[in-house]
Design a protein around this motif. Structure first.
Motif, PDB file in Angstrom:
ATOM      1  N   UNK A 142       0.814  -1.223   0.000  1.00  0.00           N
ATOM      2  CA  UNK A 142       0.000   0.000   0.000  1.00  0.00           C
ATOM      3  C   UNK A 142       0.851   1.278   0.000  1.00  0.00           C
ATOM      4  N   UNK A 143       2.133   1.147  -0.302  1.00  0.00           N
ATOM      5  CA  UNK A 143       2.995   2.333  -0.313  1.00  0.00           C
ATOM      6  C   UNK A 143       2.649   3.269  -1.472  1.00  0.00           C
ATOM      7  N   UNK A 144       2.789   4.561  -1.247  1.00  0.00           N
ATOM      8  CA  UNK A 144       2.627   5.485  -2.368  1.00  0.00           C
ATOM      9  C   UNK A 144       3.727   5.262  -3.411  1.00  0.00           C
ATOM     10  N   UNK A 145       3.406   5.513  -4.650  1.00  0.00           N
ATOM     11  CA  UNK A 145       4.337   5.280  -5.766  1.00  0.00           C
ATOM     12  C   UNK A 145       5.687   5.966  -5.551  1.00  0.00           C
ATOM     13  N   UNK A 146       5.692   7.182  -5.052  1.00  0.00           N
ATOM     14  CA  UNK A 146       6.953   7.923  -4.928  1.00  0.00           C
ATOM     15  C   UNK A 146       7.916   7.306  -3.912  1.00  0.00           C
ATOM     16  N   UNK A 147       7.416   6.506  -2.990  1.00  0.00           N
ATOM     17  CA  UNK A 147       8.277   5.877  -1.982  1.00  0.00           C
ATOM     18  C   UNK A 147       9.252   4.893  -2.624  1.00  0.00           C
TER      19      UNK A 147
END
Length: 162
Positions: free
Chosen positions: A112-117
């Motif tokens: 569920x991490x944001x793409x930018x991470x």
């Protein structure tokens, strides 16, 4: 750069590692897990314990990527750990359950991490600057690579026990 669809497939495979490990371990008679052959310095028992210790390092590294990008992570000498921590005497069932918990927890976190991470970096003393995608590449295949190692140990044991 990896697409989000490619990453999602890798994350799913990463999450399947516990089942992959436990299914593979059913192939090897428990009485041969301590077999040390000529070609590989490790036993299946020791490989199982190593997988858990490696996962503990992976657990911390993933969190470092997310919470403290740009920082250093620790390298470790796998053989030194196996010897100093006496892998041969550790309980492989405990190691399997520890792996299950660590991998499952990290899997739930990364899916569920944001793409930018995924472009966050850390510095690894042996590998240099790494992105989180680099981390995923390493750990997505880690269990599979060791299952292959265990199969080679088993085949050598079978050949020698005939």
């Amino acid at each position: 750069m990896r697409s989000s669809e490619q990453r999602a497939r890798l994350i799913e495979s990463y999450g399947d590692a516990f089942a992959e490990l436990t299914d593979a371990l059913k192939e090897f008679p428990r009485e041969m897990w301590g077999y040390r052959g000529q070609r590989d310095p490790w036993t299946i028992h020791e490989v199982v314990v190593h997988i858990a210790d490696s996962e503990a390092n992976s657990f911390v590294r993933a969190r470092r990527f997310i919470a403290e990008p740009g920082k250093d992570v620790m390298a470790y000498d796998e053989s030194a750990w196996a010897n100093a921590l006496n892998y041969a005497e550790q309980d492989p069932d405990d190691a399997i359950q520890l792996f299950r918990w660590l991998r499952g927890n990290t899997h739930n976190l990364i899916k569920v991490l944001p793409e930018n991470t995924w472009s966050n970096t850390i510095y690894h003393p042996e590998n240099g600057t790494m992105t989180m995608d680099d981390w995923l590449d390493i750990y997505e295949s880690h269990v599979r690579d060791h299952v292959g190692q265990m199969r080679e140990i088993y085949e050598e044991w079978k050949a020698g026990s005939k």
